[in-house]
Motif scaffolding. Structure first.
Motif, PDB file in Angstrom:
ATOM      1  N   THR A 231     -16.426  13.138  -0.076  1.00 19.78           N
ATOM      2  CA  THR A 231     -17.038  12.358  -1.587  1.00 19.78           C
ATOM      3  C   THR A 231     -15.271  11.614  -1.912  1.00 19.78           C
ATOM      4  OG1 THR A 231     -18.741  13.818  -2.203  1.00 19.78           O
ATOM      5  CG2 THR A 231     -17.606  12.573  -3.362  1.00 19.78           C
ATOM      6  N   VAL A 232     -15.777  10.606  -2.553  1.00 19.74           N
ATOM      7  CA  VAL A 232     -14.790   9.323  -3.376  1.00 19.74           C
ATOM      8  C   VAL A 232     -14.406  10.504  -4.710  1.00 19.74           C
ATOM      9  CG1 VAL A 232     -13.990   7.394  -4.454  1.00 19.74           C
ATOM     10  CG2 VAL A 232     -15.451   7.407  -2.885  1.00 19.74           C
ATOM     11  N   ALA A 233     -12.668  11.136  -4.362  1.00 18.69           N
ATOM     12  CA  ALA A 233     -12.853  11.686  -5.806  1.00 18.69           C
ATOM     13  C   ALA A 233     -12.608  10.646  -7.310  1.00 18.69           C
ATOM     14  CB  ALA A 233     -11.895  12.719  -5.318  1.00 18.69           C
ATOM     15  N   ASN A 234     -11.700   9.286  -6.696  1.00 11.80           N
ATOM     16  CA  ASN A 234     -11.160   8.936  -7.821  1.00 11.80           C
ATOM     17  C   ASN A 234     -11.119   7.898  -7.697  1.00 11.80           C
ATOM     18  OD1 ASN A 234      -9.214  10.877  -8.076  1.00 11.80           O
ATOM     19  ND2 ASN A 234      -8.212   9.216  -8.357  1.00 11.80           N
ATOM     20  N   ALA A 235     -10.418   6.591  -8.469  1.00 13.30           N
ATOM     21  CA  ALA A 235     -10.468   5.270  -8.078  1.00 13.30           C
ATOM     22  C   ALA A 235      -8.628   5.492  -8.141  1.00 13.30           C
ATOM     23  CB  ALA A 235     -10.763   4.782  -8.514  1.00 13.30           C
ATOM     24  N   ILE A 236      -7.890   4.772  -7.386  1.00 19.36           N
ATOM     25  CA  ILE A 236      -6.191   5.065  -7.344  1.00 19.36           C
ATOM     26  C   ILE A 236      -5.808   3.565  -7.569  1.00 19.36           C
ATOM     27  CG2 ILE A 236      -4.100   5.795  -5.973  1.00 19.36           C
ATOM     28  CD1 ILE A 236      -5.558   7.458  -4.548  1.00 19.36           C
ATOM     29  N   TYR A 237      -6.459   2.930  -7.300  1.00 20.20           N
ATOM     30  CA  TYR A 237      -5.253   1.616  -7.309  1.00 20.20           C
ATOM     31  C   TYR A 237      -6.838   0.484  -7.479  1.00 20.20           C
ATOM     32  CZ  TYR A 237      -2.669  -2.301  -7.295  1.00 20.20           C
ATOM     33  OH  TYR A 237      -2.321  -3.809  -7.310  1.00 20.20           O
ATOM     34  N   SER A 238      -5.950  -0.397  -8.220  1.00 16.52           N
ATOM     35  CA  SER A 238      -7.780  -1.582  -8.297  1.00 16.52           C
ATOM     36  C   SER A 238      -6.966  -2.649  -9.083  1.00 16.52           C
ATOM     37  CB  SER A 238      -8.871  -1.106  -8.573  1.00 16.52           C
ATOM     38  OG  SER A 238      -9.614  -1.438  -8.530  1.00 16.52           O
TER      39      SER A 238
ATOM     40  N   GLY B  78       1.435   9.589  -5.944  1.00 13.22           N
ATOM     41  CA  GLY B  78       1.473  10.942  -5.241  1.00 13.22           C
ATOM     42  C   GLY B  78       0.633  11.874  -4.505  1.00 13.22           C
ATOM     43  N   GLN B  79       1.321  13.073  -2.777  1.00  5.60           N
ATOM     44  CA  GLN B  79       0.386  14.472  -2.167  1.00  5.60           C
ATOM     45  C   GLN B  79      -0.086  13.205  -1.981  1.00  5.60           C
ATOM     46  OE1 GLN B  79      -3.257  15.705  -4.796  1.00  5.60           O
ATOM     47  NE2 GLN B  79      -3.642  13.577  -5.882  1.00  5.60           N
ATOM     48  N   PHE B  80      -0.176  11.679  -1.098  1.00  3.03           N
ATOM     49  CA  PHE B  80      -0.845  11.385   0.255  1.00  3.03           C
ATOM     50  C   PHE B  80       1.114  11.163   1.175  1.00  3.03           C
ATOM     51  CE2 PHE B  80      -2.701   9.881  -3.914  1.00  3.03           C
ATOM     52  CZ  PHE B  80      -4.297  10.770  -3.014  1.00  3.03           C
ATOM     53  N   THR B  81       1.512  12.286   1.860  1.00  3.24           N
ATOM     54  CA  THR B  81       2.483  12.125   2.263  1.00  3.24           C
ATOM     55  C   THR B  81       2.388  11.812   4.197  1.00  3.24           C
ATOM     56  OG1 THR B  81       2.491  14.457   2.335  1.00  3.24           O
ATOM     57  CG2 THR B  81       4.478  12.770   0.436  1.00  3.24           C
ATOM     58  N   THR B  82       0.988  12.732   4.466  1.00  5.62           N
ATOM     59  CA  THR B  82       0.402  12.523   5.879  1.00  5.62           C
ATOM     60  C   THR B  82      -0.065  11.492   5.664  1.00  5.62           C
ATOM     61  OG1 THR B  82       0.474  14.785   5.859  1.00  5.62           O
ATOM     62  CG2 THR B  82      -1.110  13.458   7.138  1.00  5.62           C
ATOM     63  N   LEU B  83      -1.056  10.594   5.113  1.00  6.47           N
ATOM     64  CA  LEU B  83      -1.009   9.077   5.062  1.00  6.47           C
ATOM     65  C   LEU B  83      -0.238   8.242   5.157  1.00  6.47           C
ATOM     66  CD1 LEU B  83      -3.784   8.193   5.232  1.00  6.47           C
ATOM     67  CD2 LEU B  83      -3.752   7.039   3.124  1.00  6.47           C
ATOM     68  N   ILE B  84       0.423   8.341   4.384  1.00  4.92           N
ATOM     69  CA  ILE B  84       1.916   7.726   4.486  1.00  4.92           C
ATOM     70  C   ILE B  84       2.159   7.091   6.045  1.00  4.92           C
ATOM     71  CG2 ILE B  84       4.229   7.010   4.240  1.00  4.92           C
ATOM     72  CD1 ILE B  84       3.448   7.593   0.826  1.00  4.92           C
TER      73      ILE B  84
ATOM     74  N   GLU C 143       2.677   6.503  -2.685  1.00  2.00           N
ATOM     75  CA  GLU C 143       4.491   6.893  -3.067  1.00  2.00           C
ATOM     76  C   GLU C 143       3.565   7.052  -4.906  1.00  2.00           C
ATOM     77  OE1 GLU C 143       7.389   4.625  -1.912  1.00  2.00           O
ATOM     78  OE2 GLU C 143       7.243   4.981  -0.151  1.00  2.00           O
ATOM     79  N   LYS C 144       3.552   6.387  -5.292  1.00  3.75           N
ATOM     80  CA  LYS C 144       3.450   6.219  -6.666  1.00  3.75           C
ATOM     81  C   LYS C 144       2.132   7.130  -6.963  1.00  3.75           C
ATOM     82  CE  LYS C 144       3.122   3.873 -11.178  1.00  3.75           C
ATOM     83  NZ  LYS C 144       3.087   2.203 -11.991  1.00  3.75           N
TER      84      LYS C 144
ATOM     85  N   ILE D 111       1.211  -1.452  -0.434  1.00  7.12           N
ATOM     86  CA  ILE D 111      -0.270   0.139   0.539  1.00  7.12           C
ATOM     87  C   ILE D 111       1.180   0.994   0.539  1.00  7.12           C
ATOM     88  CG2 ILE D 111       0.036  -0.298   2.731  1.00  7.12           C
ATOM     89  CD1 ILE D 111      -2.843   1.239   0.518  1.00  7.12           C
ATOM     90  N   THR D 112       2.119   1.441   0.856  1.00  5.60           N
ATOM     91  CA  THR D 112       2.848   2.530   0.711  1.00  5.60           C
ATOM     92  C   THR D 112       3.364   2.963  -0.676  1.00  5.60           C
ATOM     93  OG1 THR D 112       3.662   2.078   3.093  1.00  5.60           O
ATOM     94  CG2 THR D 112       5.111   3.223   1.329  1.00  5.60           C
TER      95      THR D 112
END
Length: 252
Positions: free
Chosen positions: A163-170, A50-56, A47-48, A42-43
């Protein structure tokens, strides 16, 4: 002579092309076959994107990231992660994350994780409240309700609506969806649960109180009658003593 020279050149060109083809075929046959894809991480996915440094960082602090990876590689149920980007965390009140204990940070992160794989089409068939990795989904704990409107997916916690903005991965095992707000659970950020109402008085208790009230006057009356009887006996004794003394005066 010229014709013979051209024939030699053509023959040489054919030999070179044949050697090149053979070399390429041998190289391909000797190259190792591509290995199976590595375990889901998941990390690395965040990382790929981007823009999720706080959640990571929260995944690392709470070890929830390792937990997700372990469950994905040892379970067939899959998982779903709602991922708020850095700007969603920045919109929180100053000091919000720092005010949480380690356990509360763990509960906050777990609230963004669903222990099953959910595709976009499945959001329309879910039952509320949706159970998260945080646990108890009852009111004032960790309820998460999901509603859909067309292709839009909305999430409500009782404290905030996202709101769900978009799907990042599936990949059929893990689904990661970007959400526009941090999902704040009721247990950590909502109002305190209302105090439980006092238990109603039973019929036996009411009867007992009534019996006690009805007995109290009788007890008072009995005490008063007893006191009057003592006073009467005292007066009779006094009269008898006086009469005896009066009679004795005539015989002395």
């Amino acid at each position: 002579m010229v014709s013979h020279f051209l024939s030699l050149q053509f023959l040489l060109l054919l030999i070179i092309l044949q050697c090149t083809t053979i070399t390429t075929t041998v190289a391909q046959s000797l190259a190792p076959a591509p290995g199976p894809p590595g375990p889901t991480n998941i990390t690395k996915i965040l990382e790929k994107a981007g823009q999720f440094t706080t959640l990571i960082r929260l995944f690392e602090i709470t070890k929830v990231g390792d937990q997700i990876n372990t469950q994905l590689n040892n379970s067939k149920q899959g998982m779903t992660v709602f991922a708020p980007p850095d700007n969603a965390f920045s919109s929180l009140s100053a000091g919000t994350l720092n005010s949480l204990s380690d356990q509360q940070k763990d509960e906050l992160v777990q609230f963004h994780v669903i222990p099953t794989f959910i595709s976009m089409s499945q959001f329309q068939t879910l039952s509320n409240p949706l159970r998260t990795q945080a646990g108890d989904s009852t009111a004032y704990k960790f309820p998460l309700d999901i509603t859909t409107s067309g292709n839009q997916v909305n999430l409500t916690t009782g404290v905030v609506s996202a709101t769900v903005a978009n799907a990042i991965y599936s990949d059929g095992s893990l689904a990661v969806y970007q959400v526009d707000k941090v999902l704040l659970p009721m247990s950590l950020f909502g109002p305190p649960a209302p105090a439980a109402a006092p238990a109603p008085e039973s019929g036996n208790d009411k009867k007992k109180d009534k019996d006690d009230d009805s007995q109290s006057p009788s007890d008072d009356s009995a005490s008063a009658n007893s006191s009057d009887a003592v006073d009467l006996r005292r007066d009779l004794h006094g009269l008898m003593g006086g009469a005896i003394a009066f009679i004795a005066m005539f015989y002395l």
